[in-house]
Write a protein that holds these residues in place. Sequence first.
Motif, PDB file in Angstrom:
ATOM      1  N   PRO A 173       0.820  -1.203   0.000  1.00 24.08           N
ATOM      2  CA  PRO A 173       0.000   0.000   0.000  1.00 24.08           C
ATOM      3  C   PRO A 173       0.849   1.246   0.000  1.00 24.08           C
ATOM      4  O   PRO A 173       1.964   1.262   0.502  1.00 24.08           O
ATOM      5  CB  PRO A 173      -0.808  -0.123   1.303  1.00 24.08           C
ATOM      6  CG  PRO A 173       0.040  -0.969   2.171  1.00 24.08           C
ATOM      7  CD  PRO A 173       0.755  -1.917   1.266  1.00 24.08           C
ATOM      8  N   THR A 174       0.323   2.293  -0.559  1.00 25.28           N
ATOM      9  CA  THR A 174       0.959   3.589  -0.564  1.00 25.28           C
ATOM     10  C   THR A 174      -0.021   4.603  -0.034  1.00 25.28           C
ATOM     11  O   THR A 174      -1.228   4.351   0.043  1.00 25.28           O
ATOM     12  CB  THR A 174       1.376   3.984  -1.991  1.00 25.28           C
ATOM     13  OG1 THR A 174       0.220   3.913  -2.837  1.00 25.28           O
ATOM     14  CG2 THR A 174       2.429   3.031  -2.526  1.00 25.28           C
ATOM     15  N   PRO A 175       0.429   5.795   0.361  1.00 23.49           N
ATOM     16  CA  PRO A 175      -0.496   6.795   0.875  1.00 23.49           C
ATOM     17  C   PRO A 175      -1.570   7.122  -0.146  1.00 23.49           C
ATOM     18  O   PRO A 175      -1.361   7.033  -1.363  1.00 23.49           O
ATOM     19  CB  PRO A 175       0.422   7.999   1.148  1.00 23.49           C
ATOM     20  CG  PRO A 175       1.772   7.399   1.350  1.00 23.49           C
ATOM     21  CD  PRO A 175       1.826   6.199   0.458  1.00 23.49           C
ATOM     22  N   HIS A 176      -2.710   7.567   0.352  1.00 21.36           N
ATOM     23  CA  HIS A 176      -3.847   7.823  -0.528  1.00 21.36           C
ATOM     24  C   HIS A 176      -3.535   8.887  -1.559  1.00 21.36           C
ATOM     25  O   HIS A 176      -4.019   8.837  -2.667  1.00 21.36           O
ATOM     26  CB  HIS A 176      -5.056   8.246   0.310  1.00 21.36           C
ATOM     27  CG  HIS A 176      -5.620   7.133   1.119  1.00 21.36           C
ATOM     28  ND1 HIS A 176      -6.705   6.418   0.705  1.00 21.36           N
ATOM     29  CD2 HIS A 176      -5.234   6.589   2.305  1.00 21.36           C
ATOM     30  CE1 HIS A 176      -7.004   5.480   1.616  1.00 21.36           C
ATOM     31  NE2 HIS A 176      -6.116   5.582   2.581  1.00 21.36           N
ATOM     32  N   SER A 177      -2.727   9.871  -1.197  1.00 25.12           N
ATOM     33  CA  SER A 177      -2.444  10.936  -2.146  1.00 25.12           C
ATOM     34  C   SER A 177      -1.723  10.421  -3.375  1.00 25.12           C
ATOM     35  O   SER A 177      -1.936  10.890  -4.484  1.00 25.12           O
ATOM     36  CB  SER A 177      -1.587  12.014  -1.461  1.00 25.12           C
ATOM     37  OG  SER A 177      -0.379  11.438  -0.981  1.00 25.12           O
ATOM     38  N   SER A 178      -0.855   9.420  -3.202  1.00 28.13           N
ATOM     39  CA  SER A 178      -0.119   8.887  -4.343  1.00 28.13           C
ATOM     40  C   SER A 178      -0.944   7.954  -5.197  1.00 28.13           C
ATOM     41  O   SER A 178      -0.583   7.649  -6.319  1.00 28.13           O
ATOM     42  CB  SER A 178       1.127   8.138  -3.859  1.00 28.13           C
ATOM     43  OG  SER A 178       0.734   7.009  -3.097  1.00 28.13           O
ATOM     44  N   LEU A 179      -2.100   7.509  -4.692  1.00 28.64           N
ATOM     45  CA  LEU A 179      -2.967   6.613  -5.452  1.00 28.64           C
ATOM     46  C   LEU A 179      -4.106   7.354  -6.120  1.00 28.64           C
ATOM     47  O   LEU A 179      -5.017   6.744  -6.642  1.00 28.64           O
ATOM     48  CB  LEU A 179      -3.543   5.521  -4.530  1.00 28.64           C
ATOM     49  CG  LEU A 179      -2.605   4.383  -4.180  1.00 28.64           C
ATOM     50  CD1 LEU A 179      -3.262   3.484  -3.158  1.00 28.64           C
ATOM     51  CD2 LEU A 179      -2.182   3.603  -5.384  1.00 28.64           C
ATOM     52  N   ALA A 180      -4.080   8.660  -6.065  1.00 24.50           N
ATOM     53  CA  ALA A 180      -5.189   9.426  -6.619  1.00 24.50           C
ATOM     54  C   ALA A 180      -5.332   9.134  -8.108  1.00 24.50           C
ATOM     55  O   ALA A 180      -4.387   9.183  -8.880  1.00 24.50           O
ATOM     56  CB  ALA A 180      -4.938  10.922  -6.406  1.00 24.50           C
ATOM     57  N   GLY A 181      -6.563   8.841  -8.477  1.00 22.20           N
ATOM     58  CA  GLY A 181      -6.862   8.573  -9.870  1.00 22.20           C
ATOM     59  C   GLY A 181      -6.480   7.194 -10.344  1.00 22.20           C
ATOM     60  O   GLY A 181      -6.598   6.889 -11.516  1.00 22.20           O
ATOM     61  N   ARG A 259      -5.497  -0.406  10.531  1.00 21.85           N
ATOM     62  CA  ARG A 259      -6.797   0.283  10.387  1.00 21.85           C
ATOM     63  C   ARG A 259      -6.959   0.909   9.014  1.00 21.85           C
ATOM     64  O   ARG A 259      -8.080   1.204   8.594  1.00 21.85           O
ATOM     65  CB  ARG A 259      -6.935   1.347  11.475  1.00 21.85           C
ATOM     66  CG  ARG A 259      -6.966   0.796  12.894  1.00 21.85           C
ATOM     67  CD  ARG A 259      -7.257   1.876  13.910  1.00 21.85           C
ATOM     68  NE  ARG A 259      -7.051   1.403  15.268  1.00 21.85           N
ATOM     69  CZ  ARG A 259      -5.980   1.691  16.025  1.00 21.85           C
ATOM     70  NH1 ARG A 259      -5.035   2.495  15.517  1.00 21.85           N
ATOM     71  NH2 ARG A 259      -5.854   1.210  17.228  1.00 21.85           N
ATOM     72  N   GLN A 260      -5.847   1.135   8.309  1.00 24.83           N
ATOM     73  CA  GLN A 260      -5.929   1.743   6.978  1.00 24.83           C
ATOM     74  C   GLN A 260      -6.240   0.731   5.883  1.00 24.83           C
ATOM     75  O   GLN A 260      -6.570   1.119   4.759  1.00 24.83           O
ATOM     76  CB  GLN A 260      -4.596   2.422   6.640  1.00 24.83           C
ATOM     77  CG  GLN A 260      -4.292   3.650   7.471  1.00 24.83           C
ATOM     78  CD  GLN A 260      -2.904   4.197   7.171  1.00 24.83           C
ATOM     79  OE1 GLN A 260      -2.106   3.552   6.501  1.00 24.83           O
ATOM     80  NE2 GLN A 260      -2.626   5.389   7.678  1.00 24.83           N
ATOM     81  N   TRP A 261      -6.165  -0.562   6.202  1.00 23.44           N
ATOM     82  CA  TRP A 261      -6.317  -1.567   5.154  1.00 23.44           C
ATOM     83  C   TRP A 261      -7.678  -1.517   4.457  1.00 23.44           C
ATOM     84  O   TRP A 261      -7.740  -1.498   3.218  1.00 23.44           O
ATOM     85  CB  TRP A 261      -6.045  -2.973   5.716  1.00 23.44           C
ATOM     86  CG  TRP A 261      -5.914  -4.014   4.651  1.00 23.44           C
ATOM     87  CD1 TRP A 261      -5.316  -3.874   3.446  1.00 23.44           C
ATOM     88  CD2 TRP A 261      -6.412  -5.362   4.694  1.00 23.44           C
ATOM     89  NE1 TRP A 261      -5.381  -5.052   2.729  1.00 23.44           N
ATOM     90  CE2 TRP A 261      -6.043  -5.979   3.468  1.00 23.44           C
ATOM     91  CE3 TRP A 261      -7.093  -6.096   5.648  1.00 23.44           C
ATOM     92  CZ2 TRP A 261      -6.370  -7.296   3.191  1.00 23.44           C
ATOM     93  CZ3 TRP A 261      -7.405  -7.420   5.355  1.00 23.44           C
ATOM     94  CH2 TRP A 261      -7.053  -8.002   4.154  1.00 23.44           C
ATOM     95  N   PRO A 262      -8.814  -1.475   5.176  1.00 18.57           N
ATOM     96  CA  PRO A 262     -10.096  -1.389   4.458  1.00 18.57           C
ATOM     97  C   PRO A 262     -10.196  -0.148   3.579  1.00 18.57           C
ATOM     98  O   PRO A 262     -10.746  -0.210   2.469  1.00 18.57           O
ATOM     99  CB  PRO A 262     -11.132  -1.365   5.589  1.00 18.57           C
ATOM    100  CG  PRO A 262     -10.456  -2.002   6.751  1.00 18.57           C
ATOM    101  CD  PRO A 262      -9.022  -1.602   6.646  1.00 18.57           C
ATOM    102  N   ALA A 263      -9.653   0.991   4.055  1.00 22.73           N
ATOM    103  CA  ALA A 263      -9.697   2.201   3.237  1.00 22.73           C
ATOM    104  C   ALA A 263      -8.850   2.049   1.973  1.00 22.73           C
ATOM    105  O   ALA A 263      -9.241   2.511   0.890  1.00 22.73           O
ATOM    106  CB  ALA A 263      -9.219   3.406   4.054  1.00 22.73           C
ATOM    107  N   ASP A 264      -7.686   1.404   2.094  1.00 18.94           N
ATOM    108  CA  ASP A 264      -6.850   1.176   0.912  1.00 18.94           C
ATOM    109  C   ASP A 264      -7.553   0.252  -0.074  1.00 18.94           C
ATOM    110  O   ASP A 264      -7.491   0.473  -1.292  1.00 18.94           O
ATOM    111  CB  ASP A 264      -5.509   0.573   1.329  1.00 18.94           C
ATOM    112  CG  ASP A 264      -4.601   1.600   1.981  1.00 18.94           C
ATOM    113  OD1 ASP A 264      -4.728   2.786   1.634  1.00 18.94           O
ATOM    114  OD2 ASP A 264      -3.792   1.225   2.844  1.00 18.94           O
ATOM    115  N   LEU A 265      -8.215  -0.791   0.424  1.00 20.53           N
ATOM    116  CA  LEU A 265      -8.942  -1.692  -0.470  1.00 20.53           C
ATOM    117  C   LEU A 265     -10.098  -0.970  -1.157  1.00 20.53           C
ATOM    118  O   LEU A 265     -10.342  -1.178  -2.350  1.00 20.53           O
ATOM    119  CB  LEU A 265      -9.466  -2.894   0.320  1.00 20.53           C
ATOM    120  CG  LEU A 265      -8.414  -3.860   0.864  1.00 20.53           C
ATOM    121  CD1 LEU A 265      -9.078  -4.921   1.738  1.00 20.53           C
ATOM    122  CD2 LEU A 265      -7.641  -4.522  -0.265  1.00 20.53           C
TER     123      LEU A 265
END
Length: 572
Positions: A173-181, A259-265
């Motif tokens: 996983p990577t931070p949400h900002s880097s996965l944008a789009g 705790r970030q895993w469901p949000a990343d999925l």
Amino acid sequence: MVSQCFSLFQPRVCPICKGTFANLPSHLRRQHHVVNAAEFRLILRLASARLKDSLACPLCEKIFSRLDMHLASRHKLSGSDLEVVLSSAKRECILDKLAKLRHSQPTPPMASMLDILRVKVQPEHRSETVLVSQSMPTNMDPNGSPEPHSEPEILSTIMPALSAPKTPRLEPPTPHSSLAGSSRENLPRTPTEFPSPIINRVLQDFYEFSLPSNPSNKDMENAQQRCSHALRFLQHMAAGFSDQQLKNLKFLEDFLRLRQWPADLAHKEYAPTSIKVMLLNASAFVNHFKAFHLEISGLSSNKLERILLQLRRLSRDNTRAVLSHRQRAKRKKSDSLRTSTELQSFIRKAERNLPRVMDDIRTKPTSKLYRIAQGYVAGYLAVLTGHRPIVFCNITKADLLEAEKDPLGRTLVWVARHKTDRAFGNAHLALLPKEADWLRDLAEISSLYGGEQCPYVFQWNGKQVQKLNRMLRAAWQVAGMTGDIAFSLIRTSIAIEAKKHLSYSDRLLVCNSMCHDISTAERFYTEVPNLSEVFHIRDLRTRALNTSAETLDASSEPESSSTESSCSPDNQ
């Protein structure tokens, strides 16, 4: 010697870790500890894409010794398109060989998990175009023979699916900002095994533990999925750690990352129901580690219990999204539901066309006619019984021989293996004489299609049919029916009609015969209220409100009149 194929000046990609190495054989022995000779040869073949075996065509599922020539002449493929389909067939052939090797329990044991963690292109996506559009189109000429669709129309759908990566997307996983789009389709291909050999062995043990004593193909698919989800969880938690730090489970103590895993999925566009299953399988893996491998986990039992507690909490937090997703799925499914009139029309056409199709098969057997015959029989029985397709796939020739019969010729067939056999026992099929004859005819003509040794009635090339929806869609369109069809849509239509038109006791009998209970029907198969039903409920609430207000007004009038009379001057 196999290793001579790999020149020092020709680097190869390792199928396990996706790294590029000049001396791949040495890398497999030293890094991945591949000591089984048969496994070693198959992995090298997978890396070099060199295979001389006969291959199954992904487009028409027939076996060819020269698949490249078949693809060029029959499917008109060339260039990169041909290479994509050919490499896909080679990979599946080698992975099947690895799976057979694993089931033989070789000595020394296998070190890789490529066959366990592979993700196949789902056959039903291919079959919707190839098997229906190419082999059983709805266009009919005056003589009744179908006019085939053009090959480019078929390939426009099949080629994107075949060019997709064959390995699970298990990226750290990577931070949400880097996965944008981004989406799951755009994410890079990542390793299919965990960096730690110790944890890989536990994953292998977890896979074997998930299998029953006599596993079916579906049991093995479910075990592979559980193992794949556990690996996704480990890959998420291991991001940023060195290989030296991944020899035990201490990296799982990062609760913030957990705790970030469901949000990343969810950010990778996994459905809430898929996230729920992944959380449950991750919990099952941690439980397995706690029960059988606690001494090598590097964590105490209490710490593992805290990890399990956190996973259960995340699963509870996901419940709201799951319910909302199910309701959206129900609303979407309601647009595709087939009416009772359409289902009745289909079984009438199946009853009329099946004898002719069976006769044509005996005269001139073709794969097209065989698919149509299986689709007609399975669709007809599904409309009458409401069973899942796995029930029909698991009907054996021995079941037909052991079926109960009465003097009227009616037959009762019991099917032992199906999805809910632990809760409901054997599934049953109540058949009239002609319907039992159709099953016997399928068992008889299976010998014309390589099914002499196959014990199942519904088979293809000597193997049990796994995706019966393709045959159902083929028969549905050849019968001239419009719209999409699937066994789940048939089950949903039956559940809705039973809820609307049967008493509770009769509905309970129907649900039990379909091998599910009423709560399951309410959760998955009954439709959500439509616009008219919702406004009808609104009118009922308004009527109840008005009736209550009128009752209160009527009861307050005598009290007010008595008060006025007591306060009048005459009474004073």
